[in-house]
Write a protein that holds these residues in place. Structure first.
Motif, PDB file in Angstrom:
ATOM      1  N   VAL A   1      11.959  25.028 -12.868  1.00  0.00           N
ATOM      2  CA  VAL A   1      13.000  24.444 -13.726  1.00  0.00           C
ATOM      3  C   VAL A   1      14.201  24.000 -12.889  1.00  0.00           C
ATOM      4  CG1 VAL A   1      14.712  24.984 -15.497  1.00  0.00           C
ATOM      5  CG2 VAL A   1      12.325  25.651 -15.818  1.00  0.00           C
ATOM      6  N   ALA A   2      14.647  24.857 -11.953  1.00  0.00           N
ATOM      7  CA  ALA A   2      15.793  24.520 -11.109  1.00  0.00           C
ATOM      8  C   ALA A   2      15.523  23.274 -10.279  1.00  0.00           C
ATOM      9  CB  ALA A   2      16.138  25.697 -10.213  1.00  0.00           C
ATOM     10  N   ALA A   3      14.294  23.126  -9.791  1.00  0.00           N
ATOM     11  CA  ALA A   3      13.956  21.966  -8.964  1.00  0.00           C
ATOM     12  C   ALA A   3      13.784  20.702  -9.795  1.00  0.00           C
ATOM     13  CB  ALA A   3      12.697  22.253  -8.162  1.00  0.00           C
ATOM     14  N   LEU A   4      13.087  20.807 -10.945  1.00  0.00           N
ATOM     15  CA  LEU A   4      12.830  19.624 -11.759  1.00  0.00           C
ATOM     16  C   LEU A   4      14.118  19.041 -12.350  1.00  0.00           C
ATOM     17  CD1 LEU A   4       9.527  20.466 -13.668  1.00  0.00           C
ATOM     18  CD2 LEU A   4       9.863  18.906 -11.743  1.00  0.00           C
ATOM     19  N   ALA A   5      15.134  19.858 -12.544  1.00  0.00           N
ATOM     20  CA  ALA A   5      16.404  19.335 -13.075  1.00  0.00           C
ATOM     21  C   ALA A   5      17.004  18.284 -12.150  1.00  0.00           C
ATOM     22  CB  ALA A   5      17.383  20.486 -13.282  1.00  0.00           C
ATOM     23  N   LEU A   6      16.647  18.345 -10.878  1.00  0.00           N
ATOM     24  CA  LEU A   6      17.197  17.391  -9.916  1.00  0.00           C
ATOM     25  C   LEU A   6      16.657  15.980 -10.097  1.00  0.00           C
ATOM     26  CD1 LEU A   6      17.091  19.612  -6.710  1.00  0.00           C
ATOM     27  CD2 LEU A   6      19.069  19.113  -8.156  1.00  0.00           C
ATOM     28  N   ALA A   7      15.619  15.810 -10.890  1.00  0.00           N
ATOM     29  CA  ALA A   7      15.051  14.484 -11.113  1.00  0.00           C
ATOM     30  C   ALA A   7      16.050  13.556 -11.800  1.00  0.00           C
ATOM     31  CB  ALA A   7      13.769  14.591 -11.937  1.00  0.00           C
ATOM     32  N   VAL A   8      17.035  14.140 -12.504  1.00  0.00           N
ATOM     33  CA  VAL A   8      18.041  13.317 -13.188  1.00  0.00           C
ATOM     34  C   VAL A   8      19.439  13.651 -12.664  1.00  0.00           C
ATOM     35  CG1 VAL A   8      16.677  12.972 -15.271  1.00  0.00           C
ATOM     36  CG2 VAL A   8      18.110  15.016 -15.058  1.00  0.00           C
ATOM     37  N   ARG A   9      19.519  14.073 -11.425  1.00  0.00           N
ATOM     38  CA  ARG A   9      20.789  14.597 -10.911  1.00  0.00           C
ATOM     39  C   ARG A   9      21.892  13.551 -10.858  1.00  0.00           C
ATOM     40  NH1 ARG A   9      21.649  13.962  -5.217  1.00  0.00           N
ATOM     41  NH2 ARG A   9      20.090  12.613  -4.263  1.00  0.00           N
ATOM     42  N   ARG A  10      21.580  12.289 -10.584  1.00  0.00           N
ATOM     43  CA  ARG A  10      22.631  11.285 -10.510  1.00  0.00           C
ATOM     44  C   ARG A  10      22.946  10.663 -11.859  1.00  0.00           C
ATOM     45  NH1 ARG A  10      21.436   8.393  -4.710  1.00  0.00           N
ATOM     46  NH2 ARG A  10      19.315   9.093  -5.158  1.00  0.00           N
TER      47      ARG A  10
ATOM     48  N   TRP B   1      22.794  12.563 -14.801  1.00  0.00           N
ATOM     49  CA  TRP B   1      23.514  13.618 -15.513  1.00  0.00           C
ATOM     50  C   TRP B   1      23.815  14.760 -14.546  1.00  0.00           C
ATOM     51  CZ3 TRP B   1      18.970  11.595 -17.972  1.00  0.00           C
ATOM     52  CH2 TRP B   1      19.258  10.694 -18.999  1.00  0.00           C
ATOM     53  N   PRO B   2      24.764  14.574 -13.644  1.00  0.00           N
ATOM     54  CA  PRO B   2      25.028  15.596 -12.622  1.00  0.00           C
ATOM     55  C   PRO B   2      25.515  16.919 -13.197  1.00  0.00           C
ATOM     56  CG  PRO B   2      26.665  13.832 -12.542  1.00  0.00           C
ATOM     57  CD  PRO B   2      25.592  13.367 -13.448  1.00  0.00           C
ATOM     58  N   LEU B   3      26.359  16.897 -14.223  1.00  0.00           N
ATOM     59  CA  LEU B   3      26.844  18.144 -14.799  1.00  0.00           C
ATOM     60  C   LEU B   3      25.731  18.907 -15.491  1.00  0.00           C
ATOM     61  CD1 LEU B   3      30.333  17.092 -16.250  1.00  0.00           C
ATOM     62  CD2 LEU B   3      29.848  18.488 -14.222  1.00  0.00           C
ATOM     63  N   ALA B   4      24.879  18.191 -16.211  1.00  0.00           N
ATOM     64  CA  ALA B   4      23.749  18.853 -16.868  1.00  0.00           C
ATOM     65  C   ALA B   4      22.801  19.439 -15.828  1.00  0.00           C
ATOM     66  CB  ALA B   4      23.009  17.856 -17.757  1.00  0.00           C
ATOM     67  N   THR B   5      22.587  18.713 -14.744  1.00  0.00           N
ATOM     68  CA  THR B   5      21.723  19.225 -13.680  1.00  0.00           C
ATOM     69  C   THR B   5      22.298  20.497 -13.072  1.00  0.00           C
ATOM     70  OG1 THR B   5      20.965  16.992 -13.146  1.00  0.00           O
ATOM     71  CG2 THR B   5      20.719  18.667 -11.440  1.00  0.00           C
TER      72      THR B   5
ATOM     73  N   ALA C   1      29.724  17.144  -6.513  1.00  0.00           N
ATOM     74  CA  ALA C   1      30.869  16.859  -5.642  1.00  0.00           C
ATOM     75  C   ALA C   1      30.864  15.414  -5.150  1.00  0.00           C
ATOM     76  CB  ALA C   1      30.868  17.815  -4.456  1.00  0.00           C
ATOM     77  N   ALA C   2      29.679  14.860  -4.924  1.00  0.00           N
ATOM     78  CA  ALA C   2      29.576  13.506  -4.378  1.00  0.00           C
ATOM     79  C   ALA C   2      29.718  12.423  -5.432  1.00  0.00           C
ATOM     80  CB  ALA C   2      28.249  13.337  -3.652  1.00  0.00           C
ATOM     81  N   CYS C   3      29.420  12.757  -6.695  1.00  0.00           N
ATOM     82  CA  CYS C   3      29.343  11.722  -7.726  1.00  0.00           C
ATOM     83  C   CYS C   3      30.480  11.755  -8.735  1.00  0.00           C
ATOM     84  CB  CYS C   3      28.009  11.818  -8.474  1.00  0.00           C
ATOM     85  SG  CYS C   3      26.562  11.556  -7.432  1.00  0.00           S
ATOM     86  N   LEU C   4      31.179  12.866  -8.857  1.00  0.00           N
ATOM     87  CA  LEU C   4      32.198  12.991  -9.894  1.00  0.00           C
ATOM     88  C   LEU C   4      33.594  13.061  -9.278  1.00  0.00           C
ATOM     89  CD1 LEU C   4      30.493  15.546 -12.318  1.00  0.00           C
ATOM     90  CD2 LEU C   4      30.481  13.053 -12.426  1.00  0.00           C
ATOM     91  N   PRO C   5      34.635  12.766 -10.093  1.00  0.00           N
ATOM     92  CA  PRO C   5      36.009  12.904  -9.600  1.00  0.00           C
ATOM     93  C   PRO C   5      36.285  14.325  -9.117  1.00  0.00           C
ATOM     94  CG  PRO C   5      35.974  11.693 -11.669  1.00  0.00           C
ATOM     95  CD  PRO C   5      34.587  12.213 -11.458  1.00  0.00           C
ATOM     96  N   LEU C   6      37.223  14.435  -8.190  1.00  0.00           N
ATOM     97  CA  LEU C   6      37.474  15.719  -7.533  1.00  0.00           C
ATOM     98  C   LEU C   6      37.821  16.816  -8.532  1.00  0.00           C
ATOM     99  CD1 LEU C   6      37.798  17.322  -4.931  1.00  0.00           C
ATOM    100  CD2 LEU C   6      40.167  16.519  -4.804  1.00  0.00           C
ATOM    101  N   ARG C   7      38.689  16.549  -9.493  1.00  0.00           N
ATOM    102  CA  ARG C   7      39.093  17.583 -10.437  1.00  0.00           C
ATOM    103  C   ARG C   7      37.904  18.082 -11.255  1.00  0.00           C
ATOM    104  NH1 ARG C   7      44.073  18.851 -12.552  1.00  0.00           N
ATOM    105  NH2 ARG C   7      44.952  16.980 -11.586  1.00  0.00           N
TER     106      ARG C   7
END
Length: 377
Positions: free
Chosen positions: A50-59, A61-65, A98-104
């Protein structure tokens, strides 16, 4: 990074990363447990998958991943399973946020993930105690730092591209403004002078005023044709208008006739054998002559002008002198460099040449420019 702006190549890459981590987790979790002396069972692997497959949509939905990865890893560690490949999936999830979302936003999300990850340090089946704080925190701090560095670098590069595009656009606007200034300024100066002559002669000698009006008509047509050529070059999507040749030194005879019609006799001397010049050099040399003679019309008063061209190995030199008023305050010619002089200087220096302008040795005004010309073998 906007999740809606990810392309299909990114999606395919993320799926491949997820599948690779699934395979690595299935293969490596057992040996990791054996190395730590911790048994693993069938219940271990669904959490790893589950932890690995969530990365399939990481860019997308980064927060959901990150949320799925954090829940899976926290549950995995609280149940006492060994440190293993599942932490790599968590590492990638933190890095992506960290790479895709605003710093805050990224900092808050990763802070929550860190708190959740540290739960196992205190309440896990095999709690490592306070000694486990640093290793656990490193799995959040390190990818967060790396991702933030990548995002800042990407944003800096994007700003650099925007600044470069703006700089090029400003340079193009300046070039167009300079071309229009040279074409329209010269034409209007000549028309103004010829109109003054026509008005002076109209009442006393109307038959001679006709010649001045004819010169006005010819000058305005030539100026319009040259302006049309200039604007057509700017609008590269349209075919060049062949009714008027591209401005260059070959048009000096027409320029001389135009000035003569406005009441400024111009002589042209050529030293050396004329030869074809690069388009940019030919245009710059012509504009120097044109703008210099326009200044004679505007500021020199009753005067004559002389144009001297010198073709030498590796360069062409242009000199324009007049016998009019020098650059004295109140004498009709501005004492400081105007837009025309600045434009000529920019044209010449942009091509690696030299430019000087000031009082002539025998009075009047002198403009002198040299332009490098690459010799062809």
């Amino acid at each position: 990074m906007d999740r809606n702006r990810t392309g299909w190549r990114d999606d395919i890459f993320d799926v491949l990363v997820a599948l690779a981590l699934v395979a690595f987790g299935l293969i490596g979790t057992g040996p990791a447990g054996a190395n730590e002396g911790i048994p693993t069972g069938r219940a271990t692997y669904p959490v790893v998958v589950v932890a690995a497959l969530a990365l399939a949509v990481r860019r997308r939905w980064p927060l959901a991943t990150l949320a799925v990865g954090t829940a899976a890893v926290t549950a995995y560690l609280v149940l006492g399973y060994p440190y293993g490949p599942i932490l790599l999936s968590f590492f990638v999830a933190v890095y992506t946020v960290a790479a895709c979302l605003p710093l805050r936003t990224a900092a808050v999300a990763c802070g929550v993930a860190l708190v959740a990850l540290l739960v196992h340090v205190f309440v896990g089946v095999r709690s490592p105690g306070l000694l486990g704080l640093m290793p656990a925190a490193a799995w959040v701090v390190v990818p967060f730092a790396v991702g933030t560095t990548v995002r800042l670098g990407r944003e800096s590069a994007a700003r650099g591209r925007v600044d470069e595009a703006r700089r090029l656009a400003d340079a193009e606007r300046l070039r167009v403004a300079r071309e229009v200034h040279d074409v329209v300024g010269h034409g209007l100066a000549a028309i103004h002078m010829q109109a003054e002559i026509a008005l002076h002669l109209l009442a006393k000698r109307p038959e001679q005023a006709e010649a001045a009006l004819t010169a006005i008509s010819r000058t305005s047509k030539e100026a319009l044709d040259e302006l049309r050529v200039t604007l057509t070059v700017v609008r590269r999507d349209e075919a060049a208008d062949e009714r008027a040749p591209a401005p260059g030194l070959a048009q000096l005879p027409q320029l001389r006739e135009r000035l003569a019609g406005a009441g400024v006799p111009v002589t042209v001397e050529v030293d050396g054998a004329p030869r074809p010049l690069p388009v940019a050099v030919d245009l710059a040399a012509y504009r120097v002559v044109q703008e210099s003679l326009t200044n004679v019309l505007r500021h020199a008063g009753p005067a004559t002008a002389a144009v001297r061209l010198r073709y030498a190995p590796g360069e062409v030199a242009v000199e324009v002198t007049d016998t009019g008023r020098g650059p004295l305050p109140g004498a009709g010619r501005p004492p400081g460099p105007g837009y025309g002089l600045a434009g000529m200087r920019e044209r010449v220096t942009a091509l690696g040449g030299s430019f000087t302008a000031g009082p002539g040795p025998g009075g009047g005004f002198r403009v002198y420019a040299t332009l490098p010309v690459e010799e062809t073998s």
